[in-house]
Scaffold this motif. Structure first.
Motif, mmCIF file in Angstrom:
data_model
loop_
_atom_site.group_PDB
_atom_site.id
_atom_site.type_symbol
_atom_site.label_atom_id
_atom_site.label_comp_id
_atom_site.label_asym_id
_atom_site.label_seq_id
_atom_site.Cartn_x
_atom_site.Cartn_y
_atom_site.Cartn_z
ATOM 1 N N GLY A 3 0.786 -1.166 -0.147
ATOM 2 C CA GLY A 3 0.056 0.073 0.052
ATOM 3 C C GLY A 3 0.871 1.367 0.017
ATOM 4 N N LEU A 4 0.283 2.267 -0.300
ATOM 5 C CA LEU A 4 0.757 3.643 -0.191
ATOM 6 C C LEU A 4 1.711 3.763 1.145
ATOM 7 C CD1 LEU A 4 1.080 5.650 -2.322
ATOM 8 C CD2 LEU A 4 -0.798 7.053 -1.469
ATOM 9 N N GLY A 5 0.946 3.599 2.390
ATOM 10 C CA GLY A 5 1.529 3.796 3.681
ATOM 11 C C GLY A 5 2.765 2.799 3.761
ATOM 12 N N ASP A 6 2.520 1.478 3.288
ATOM 13 C CA ASP A 6 3.948 0.567 3.341
ATOM 14 C C ASP A 6 5.021 1.218 2.692
ATOM 15 O OD1 ASP A 6 2.800 -1.813 4.446
ATOM 16 O OD2 ASP A 6 1.753 -2.142 2.533
ATOM 17 N N LEU A 7 5.016 1.853 1.430
ATOM 18 C CA LEU A 7 5.921 2.400 0.932
ATOM 19 C C LEU A 7 6.613 3.558 1.260
ATOM 20 C CD1 LEU A 7 4.735 1.700 -2.765
ATOM 21 C CD2 LEU A 7 6.585 0.673 -1.859
ATOM 22 N N ILE A 8 5.576 4.432 1.930
ATOM 23 C CA ILE A 8 6.051 5.648 2.707
ATOM 24 C C ILE A 8 7.132 5.190 4.053
ATOM 25 C CG2 ILE A 8 5.570 7.711 4.019
ATOM 26 C CD1 ILE A 8 3.190 8.009 2.170
ATOM 27 N N ARG A 9 6.608 4.201 4.403
ATOM 28 C CA ARG A 9 7.500 3.732 5.660
ATOM 29 C C ARG A 9 8.698 3.122 5.261
ATOM 30 N NH1 ARG A 9 7.368 1.535 11.144
ATOM 31 N NH2 ARG A 9 9.660 1.223 11.425
ATOM 32 N N GLU A 10 8.638 2.595 4.302
ATOM 33 C CA GLU A 10 9.798 1.638 3.818
ATOM 34 C C GLU A 10 10.870 2.767 3.041
ATOM 35 O OE1 GLU A 10 8.998 -1.902 1.666
ATOM 36 O OE2 GLU A 10 7.682 -2.709 3.360
ATOM 37 N N ARG A 11 10.255 3.619 2.430
ATOM 38 C CA ARG A 11 11.470 4.383 1.731
ATOM 39 C C ARG A 11 11.628 5.736 2.343
ATOM 40 N NH1 ARG A 11 12.475 3.070 -3.888
ATOM 41 N NH2 ARG A 11 12.352 0.996 -3.361
ATOM 42 N N TYR A 12 10.822 5.973 3.246
ATOM 43 C CA TYR A 12 11.125 7.368 3.938
ATOM 44 C C TYR A 12 11.295 7.363 5.408
ATOM 45 C CZ TYR A 12 10.228 9.542 -0.579
ATOM 46 O OH TYR A 12 10.500 9.625 -2.147
ATOM 47 N N GLY A 13 11.255 6.094 5.977
ATOM 48 C CA GLY A 13 11.451 5.932 7.179
ATOM 49 C C GLY A 13 10.407 6.459 8.250
ATOM 50 N N VAL A 14 10.647 6.301 9.588
ATOM 51 C CA VAL A 14 9.690 6.320 10.694
ATOM 52 C C VAL A 14 9.228 7.578 10.809
ATOM 53 C CG1 VAL A 14 11.262 6.235 12.633
ATOM 54 C CG2 VAL A 14 8.961 5.116 12.575
ATOM 55 N N ARG A 15 10.069 8.535 10.551
ATOM 56 C CA ARG A 15 9.950 10.012 11.157
ATOM 57 C C ARG A 15 8.812 10.602 10.238
ATOM 58 N NH1 ARG A 15 14.177 14.003 13.205
ATOM 59 N NH2 ARG A 15 15.411 12.200 13.578
ATOM 60 N N ILE A 16 9.168 10.661 8.874
ATOM 61 C CA ILE A 16 8.103 11.097 7.830
ATOM 62 C C ILE A 16 6.650 10.261 8.215
ATOM 63 C CG2 ILE A 16 7.767 11.195 5.400
ATOM 64 C CD1 ILE A 16 10.211 12.567 5.188
ATOM 65 N N SER A 17 6.980 9.082 8.157
ATOM 66 C CA SER A 17 5.591 8.115 8.306
ATOM 67 C C SER A 17 4.780 8.651 9.461
ATOM 68 C CB SER A 17 5.917 6.673 8.511
ATOM 69 O OG SER A 17 6.634 6.159 7.599
ATOM 70 N N LEU A 18 5.317 8.729 10.616
ATOM 71 C CA LEU A 18 4.727 9.325 11.754
ATOM 72 C C LEU A 18 3.945 10.680 11.615
ATOM 73 C CD1 LEU A 18 4.010 8.191 14.426
ATOM 74 C CD2 LEU A 18 5.833 9.604 15.430
ATOM 75 N N LEU A 19 4.901 11.550 10.756
ATOM 76 C CA LEU A 19 4.337 12.941 10.760
ATOM 77 C C LEU A 19 3.215 12.857 9.989
ATOM 78 C CD1 LEU A 19 5.155 16.037 10.988
ATOM 79 C CD2 LEU A 19 6.055 15.841 8.797
ATOM 80 N N ILE A 20 3.242 12.161 8.669
ATOM 81 C CA ILE A 20 2.112 12.060 7.959
ATOM 82 C C ILE A 20 0.816 11.507 8.327
ATOM 83 C CG2 ILE A 20 1.390 11.052 5.729
ATOM 84 C CD1 ILE A 20 3.881 11.806 4.235
ATOM 85 N N PHE A 21 1.265 10.327 9.179
ATOM 86 C CA PHE A 21 0.091 9.687 9.974
ATOM 87 C C PHE A 21 -0.520 10.645 10.687
ATOM 88 C CE2 PHE A 21 -2.194 7.244 13.147
ATOM 89 C CZ PHE A 21 -2.725 6.309 12.223
ATOM 90 N N CYS A 22 0.115 11.349 11.558
ATOM 91 C CA CYS A 22 -0.695 12.499 12.612
ATOM 92 C C CYS A 22 -1.398 13.341 11.949
ATOM 93 C CB CYS A 22 0.494 12.922 13.245
ATOM 94 S SG CYS A 22 1.246 12.006 14.507
ATOM 95 N N ILE A 23 -1.061 13.705 10.767
ATOM 96 C CA ILE A 23 -1.700 15.090 10.086
ATOM 97 C C ILE A 23 -3.162 14.253 9.328
ATOM 98 C CG2 ILE A 23 -1.808 16.709 8.313
ATOM 99 C CD1 ILE A 23 1.233 16.708 8.383
ATOM 100 N N TYR A 24 -2.684 13.036 8.717
ATOM 101 C CA TYR A 24 -3.646 12.134 8.196
ATOM 102 C C TYR A 24 -4.946 11.674 9.095
ATOM 103 C CZ TYR A 24 -5.297 8.083 5.538
ATOM 104 O OH TYR A 24 -6.030 7.028 4.777
#
Lengths: 404, 417
Positions: free
Chosen positions: B76-97
Motif C-alpha cells: 500500500g501507499l502507507g507501506d511504501l512511505i514507511r519503507e522508503r522514507y522512514g519512521v519519522r516522515i511516516s509518523l508525521l504524515i500519519f498524524c496529519i492524516y
C-alpha cells in the motif's frame, strides 16, 4: 550493544584525520551469523562508497578507517541494513503481518568485528529513531505504562527470505509474544558479559530473575555482581531458593551479608538455612520447596494445605509425611493423593519406605538413586531423620548433562 | 459464438475485480461532499461543476496510480512511505492524516445527524445505535460481505438522479454552464474559484488515495487483474462525478434559480421542500443518509489501513478482532470521537470541518508527490511505470493544486473573502 539508528550519520575519518564522509548504510552477510562486512559511506558530494570492515581501526565517537583503504562492491549473499532490513514488514511463517523493524541491534564481538544480533520491534525503537526517547520515557513511567524493550533474535529470522524483501520469521506470531527465559539465557551466554548485563537491566525484575536462573554459574555470578545490593535482594526473592543460594555463594561474605539483610525475614531465614548446608557437595542443590503433612491428616486437609502453601513452588511431585517429632515417616505422590477419597487418612495410603539421601551423599549416588527408583525428587535428611530440604530432578539434570 | 464466449470471460474477470475503484470513488461523495456541492451549487448554480471533465480525469488518473502501485508492488501507499522514507516522515504524515480524516468523520456523523433530523427521528439515540451497529458489523463481517454492503449502499445515490429530474432542469443550461463556459456568474470572481476548489477537494481526497491501494491490497488482486482494475477505477471516477453532477443539478434548479442561499445541507433540504415537493426532500435525505453512512465506514477504515501499513500490524477486513486489534482500534476511535463531538451541542461542527478540509487540501500535494515518486520508480514498478501522459498530467495538477492551496490559505489569513 549498538543500535543502527545511533551509528547512522556518524562521521568517518581515516587514521590521518582526513574526513571521508558519513556512515550511510551497513552491509551484512545474509546468513545464520550475520557478520557485518562493509560500510557504506556517503561522501560530501553525496556519492556513496563501500569500504570493507577489514580497514576499520576504531569505532567510537567517530569511525576511523585505515588510510590505505580500497573501495569495494556488494557481493552475493550480502544485504544492506537500511535497504533490506530497517522499516521492513515482519511476517510470520503463516504470512501474517507481525510488525515492522523499528531498529537494528548490532553486537560487538571485539573492537572491529560486529554482527547483527536482532531487530528492535518495540515502541522504544521508534522513539529512538525520532530522537525522542529522552523525553518520552519519563512520560511513560508517569503513566506506569510498560515500554519493555521488544526484540527479535536473529535466530528467529529466516535470512534467505531477506533478499526477497521479506523479513520472515521461523515461528508463528502467537509463539512470539514472549521470548522464553531459557531461550534468552542461551542467547545471552553467547554474547559478552557487558552486553548481557545491558539487556538484563532493561528487563523487569521477575523476567530478569527467571533469565538469570537459566544462565550458567559463571555468567550468573558475573552479572549478579553488577547489581547494587537492593536490586540483588529483590531479584533473589523471585528465583528458586536453590538458585538463590548459588547466587549468594558466588558473592564475597560482606556482600552476601548486605544482600541478606535486605531480604524479608522468612526468605532470609530460609536462605540462611540453605547456606549453612552448602559446605557439602549436594548442599548447593537443596531446595526448600517441599510440603510436609502429619500422618493423621485427611486427604481434604492435605489438599487445602497444597492450595495455601505451595503457591510459589516451582513444582510439586511428592508430599512428605512427618510424625509429631518432625521425623520423616512417609511419602506419597500427588497422583496417589488425588485418587483417594477426601476423608481418607494419610497414614492409610502413604509409602513408609522412603528413599532418602544425606548431606554427605555424593552427587553421583543421588543421581543413581533417582534413576533407579524413578523419582523426581529426593528428601535430604539429617541424623535425627528431620528433613533439611529436597533435591529435584531438574537441579540434578545439569550435572547429568556433563556426563553425556 | 467465440466472441460471445470472449465477452463472457471478460465480464467474469471484471466482476472479480469489481469493487475497490467504485467504492472509493463514490465514497468521495460522502456527507462532506454533499454539503459542499449543495452550498456551492446554491451560490453558483451549474457553474460550480465547471471543469468537471478534467476533474474526472484527475480522479481517474490518481486512483489508477494508487491501484497500479498496490497491484504491482503488493504494497500500500502507507507501506511504501514507511519503507522508503522512514519512521519519522511516516509518523508525521500519519498524524496529519489522522486529524484530517477525523474531520471528515465528523462531517459524516453530522451528515448522519442532519438526515436523521430530516426524517424527524430522535437523532441522539439513533446516532449512537447506528455507530455501534457499524462498529460491530465491520468487526464481524469479512471483506466479501462488507463489500456487498458497500455496493448496496451505492445504489442509494440513484436518489440524487431522481431528485435532479424532479427539479425540472434545463439541460441546455447544464451543458452551457458545466461543459462550455459559465455565463450566469462572473467567472473572474475570486470567491467562485475558492468554492470550486473546495468542491474539487471533496472529490479528490487524501484518504481516497490511500484507501484505494489498501483496499485493493486487502482484496488480494494480482497482476493479471491490472487491466480490468484500471477499467473499474475509471468507471468509478465517471460514476462518482455523474452522481455529483446530479446533486448539483438538483440544487441549482431549485435554490440557485430562486436565489436562496444556504449554509448547510439541512437548510438546503428544508428550502427545497416548497420548490420541488416533499418527495424530492425524502429522496435527498435518503441520499444524504447513505452517503454519510458510507463515508463513516470508509474513512475510519482508511485511517486504520494506513496505520497498520505504516507500523506493520495485521490489518485486514478478514482478520479477527484479536489479531487485528490495532487496526480495529483506530477504526473504532475515529468513529467514537466523531460521535462524541457531535453529541456535544457546544461543538462548532461547521468550523471544525472547515479546518479539516484545509488540512486535507494541504496534504494532497504531498500525496501527489509520493504517487509520482513511487509510480515512476523503475525499481518498484518495473515495466509498469507511469506512462508519459499520466506523469505530466499528475505533475501539472499537483502544481495547480499546490498554488490553489497556498492561495486559499493566504485568502484565509488575510481575509480576502
Amino acid at each position: 550493544m549498538l543500535y543502527f539508528s545511533e551509528i547512522k550519520e556518524k562521521q568517518v575519518i581515516t587514521d590521518k584525520n582526513v574526513i571521508l564522509g558519513k556512515l550511510d548504510d551497513v552491509i551484512f552477510l545474509a546468513a545464520e551469523t550475520p557478520l557485518i562486512t562493509k560500510m557504506v559511506i556517503r561522501k560530501r558530494d553525496n556519492e556513496l562508497m563501500i569500504i570493507p570492515m577489514e580497514y576499520l581501526l576504531k569505532f567510537n565517537n567517530c569511525i576511523t578507517m585505515a588510510s590505505n583503504y580500497k573501495p569495494s562492491e556488494l557481493i552475493e549473499n550480502e544485504l544492506y541494513i537500511r535497504k533490506n532490513l530497517l522499516d521492513k514488514q515482519i511476517i510470520d511463517v503463516a504470512g501474517n503481518k507481525v510488525i515492522r523493524v523499528n531498529d537494528v541491534v548490532i553486537q560487538d564481538k571485539n573492537e572491529t568485528t560486529f554482527y547483527i544480533a536482532g531487530v528492535d520491534i518495540g515502541i522504544r525503537g521508534i522513539l529512538r529513531r525520532l530522537k525522542l526517547k529522552k523525553y518520552a520515557l519519563p512520560i511513560y513511567r508517569f503513566f506506569r505504562s510498560q515500554t519493555h524493550p521488544h526484540y527479535l533474535c536473529w535466530t528467529d529470522i529466516q535470512p534467505l527470505e531477506l533478499a526477497k524483501g521479506n523479513v520472515q520469521l521461523k515461528k508463528e506470531r502467537t509463539h512470539l509474544e514472549k521470548m522464553r527465559a531459557e531461550d534468552l539465557a542461551d542467547y545471552l551466554e553467547k554474547i559478552n558479559i557487558k552486553n548481557a548485563n545491558h539487556i538484563i537491566e532493561m528487563l523487569d525484575e521477575k523476567q530478569a530473575a527467571s533469565v538469570l536462573g537459566e544462565l550458567n554459574v559463571n555468567f550468573q555470578s558475573a552479572i549478579f555482581s553488577h547489581f547494587p545490593p537492593d536490586k540483588a535482594a529483590k531479584l533473589l526473592s523471585f528465583v528458586d531458593t536453590d538458585e538463590a543460594t548459588d547466587l549468594l555463594l558466588s558473592q564475597n561474605e560482606t556482600r552476601r551479608e548486605n544482600i541478606l539483610l535486605l531480604l524479608p525475614d522468612n526468605k532470609r531465614s530460609e536462605l540462611e538455612h540453605l547456606l549453612s548446608l552448602s559446605y557439602s557437595p549436594i548442599g548447593k542443590l537443596i531446595t526448600t520447596g517441599y510440603l510436609t503433612v502429619q500422618s493423621s491428616e485427611t486427604v481434604g486437609q492435605v489438599l487445602k494445605q497444597i492450595k495455601e502453601k505451595t503457591m510459589n513452588f516451582p513444582s510439586l511431585n511428592y508430599v512428605y509425611v512427618i510424625n509429631p517429632e518432625n521425623h520423616l515417616v512417609g511419602v506419597f505422590t500427588v497422583h496417589e493423593l488425588l485418587i483417594q477419597n477426601a476423608d481418607e487418612v494419610v497414614h492409610n495410603f502413604m509409602i513408609q519406605n522412603v528413599v532418602v539421601v544425606h548431606l554427605t551423599t555424593p552427587k553421583e549416588l543421588v543421581i543413581k538413586k533417582m534413576i533407579k527408583y524413578k523419582l523426581f525428587a529426593l528428601p535430604v535428611i539429617d541424623q535425627q531423620k528431620k528433613i533439611l530440604g529436597i533435591i529435584t530432578f531438574d537441579d540434578i539434570a545439569e550435572t547429568l548433562l556433563k556426563y553425556l | 459464438m467465440r466472441w460471445l464466449q470472449k465477452i463472457k470471460v471478460q465480464l467474469l474477470l471484471f466482476f472479480v475485480v469489481f469493487g475497490p475503484g467504485i467504492i472509493t470513488a463514490v465514497a468521495d461523495n460522502d456527507a462532506g461532499g454533499v454539503a459542499t456541492y449543495t452550498v456551492a451549487a446554491a451560490l453558483y448554480g451549474m457553474a460550480s461543476s465547471f471543469l468537471i471533465i478534467p476533474q474526472t480525469i484527475l480522479l481517474a488518473v490518481t486512483q489508477e496510480i494508487g491501484a497500479r502501485i498496490a497491484i504491482v508492488c503488493r504494497k500500500g501507499l502507507g507501506d511504501l512511505i514507511r519503507e522508503r522514507y522512514g519512521v519519522r516522515i511516516s509518523l508525521l504524515i500519519f498524524c496529519i492524516y489522522f486529524i484530517a480524516n477525523q474531520g471528515v468523520v465528523l462531517q459524516n456523523v453530522s451528515g448522519l445527524k442532519a438526515s436523521l433530523q430530516l426524517f424527524s427521528f430522535p437523532w441522539q439515540l439513533s446516532l449512537i445505535g447506528i455507530c455501534l451497529l457499524l462498529i460491530v458489523t465491520v468487526i464481524k463481517f469479512n471483506y466479501k460481505k462488507l463489500q456487498q454492503i458497500f455496493l448496496f449502499m451505492i445504489l442509494f445515490y440513484l436518489t440524487y438522479v431522481l431528485s435532479a429530474f424532479l427539479s425540472h432542469p434545463d439541460w441546455g443550461e447544464v451543458i452551457q454552464e458545466t461543459f462550455i463556459w459559465p455565463q450566469k456568474i462572473n467567472i473572474f470572481d475570486f470567491r467562485f474559484w475558492f468554492s470550486r476548489m473546495a468542491v474539487m477537494g471533496t472529490t479528490i481526497t487524501v484518504w481516497g488515495q490511500f484507501f484505494v491501494s489498501s483496499y485493493i491490497l486487502d482484496k488480494k488482486l494480482t497482476i493479471e487483474h491490472l487491466k480490468h482494475e484500471k477499467i473499474e477505477v475509471f468507471l468509478g471516477a465517471i460514476i462518482t462525478n455523474f452522481f455529483s453532477l446530479m446533486m448539483v443539478v438538483a440544487v441549482a434548479f431549485t435554490l440557485f434559480h430562486n436565489n436562496i442561499k444556504v449554509n448547510n445541507v439541512y437548510e438546503a433540504a428544508l428550502a427545497i421542500k416548497p420548490l420541488a415537493g416533499n418527495f424530492a426532500v425524502v429522496l435527498f435525505s435518503l441520499g444524504l443518509f447513505s452517503a454519510s453512512l458510507l463515508g463513516l465506514t470508509i474513512v475510519p477504515l482508511a485511517t486504520a489501513y494506513v496505520f497498520s501499513e505504516m507500523f506493520g500490524t495485521e490489518g485486514s477486513l478478514d482478520s479477527s478482532f484479536s489479531s487485528g486489534k490495532m487496526f480495529y482500534s483506530f477504526f473504532i476511535i475515529q468513529i467514537l470521537i466523531g460521535l462524541i463531538a457531535t453529541l456535544f451541542p457546544a461543538t462548532n461542527l461547521f468550523k471544525l470541518t472547515l479546518y479539516a478540509d484545509y488540512i486535507n487540501a494541504a496534504l494532497l500535494p504531498m500525496i501527489f508527490f509520493f504517487l509520482i515518486k513511487f509510480s515512476e520508480s523503475k525499481e518498484l514498478m518495473g515495466d509498469y511505470v507511469s506512462k508519459r501522459f499520466t506523469s505530466i498530467f499528475v505533475r501539472a495538477s499537483g502544481i495547480i493544486i499546490t498554488i490553489l492551496v497556498i492561495m486559499t490559505f493566504a485568502g484565509k489569513i488575510f481575509r480576502l473573502y
